[in-house]
Design a protein around this motif. Sequence first.
Motif, PDB file in Angstrom:
ATOM      1  N   GLU A 147      80.711  79.427  99.049  1.00 12.42           N
ATOM      2  CA  GLU A 147      79.646  79.704 100.025  1.00 12.42           C
ATOM      3  C   GLU A 147      78.303  79.630  99.336  1.00 12.42           C
ATOM      4  O   GLU A 147      78.134  80.074  98.195  1.00 12.42           O
ATOM      5  N   VAL A 204      78.109  88.856  98.934  1.00 13.62           N
ATOM      6  CA  VAL A 204      78.951  87.721  99.322  1.00 13.62           C
ATOM      7  C   VAL A 204      78.914  87.579 100.837  1.00 13.62           C
ATOM      8  O   VAL A 204      78.918  88.576 101.572  1.00 13.62           O
ATOM      9  N   THR A 250      80.262  81.733  94.811  1.00 16.81           N
ATOM     10  CA  THR A 250      78.971  81.833  95.489  1.00 16.81           C
ATOM     11  C   THR A 250      77.910  81.016  94.769  1.00 16.81           C
ATOM     12  O   THR A 250      77.925  80.881  93.544  1.00 16.81           O
TER      13      THR A 250
END
Length: 265
Positions: free
Chosen positions: A156, A165, A185
């Motif tokens: 992500e 997150v 991430t």
Amino acid sequence: MKVGLIGFGKTGRAVASVLLKSERTRLQWVLRKSPTPTIETAAGVLGIASDTPGLIHCVDDMDAGHFLDRHPVDVIVDFSSADGLTYYGHEAARRGIAIVSAVSAYPENKLRLLHRLATSTRVLHSPNITLGVNFLMMAAKVLKNIAPQVDIEIVEEHFKSKPEVSGTAKVIAGTLGLEEDSIKTVRAGGIIGVHEILFGFPHQTVRLKHESISREAFGNGIVFALDNLPRQRAGLFTVEDLMRPYFTLDDPEGRWRDLPRYATA
């Protein structure tokens, strides 16, 4: 359809702009935490011409029961925080007002409250209500069912100042049976939001990727949800429930021919 919106941050404003421009929704009001020194409307703040400009109110102005009596709506769209549900939830359910919540992270007690409210009215909850993310999750589940032993990675990407997150990435991980600490991430610049699911096969790779170009994508998802909410009196739903009829590839009887279509314009 008469709509009330709770939450007027960056995403709330983008959602309001879509609701104001849609021919199928009438934004009656907006509720936010901070009071306004002068009478403002969502249409005025956003520079949009509308017959229902969406008067902006503060949650401290009056309790939810009196507010909903004075300003009735068919559905409440919530882009605020987990605490917003405490303010309006019971009063909305008592009046049969549908609730569409896009709050990304509810604690366990608020999730239980959602379930209780759903016994009295229609409740839809989606941590990410964009159509693309929900399609991505459904497609990912189908592929995992086909190849349950495949290697799966979740990545992500968000704007540099986002500390935690992504809640959507956590939902994706839970949906696919992965641990949250396995999520990769990336934080850079002003990225609005990118979610990618990588399926690593021995001799091929499949990547499912969704990128938010603007926050109006959340507003488009809201309109899709409002168009497709079941007509029954009460129940708890997800966007996946609403999308499932569209996953029928063979439809000889034309069962979904007259279903509302997602507006791309």
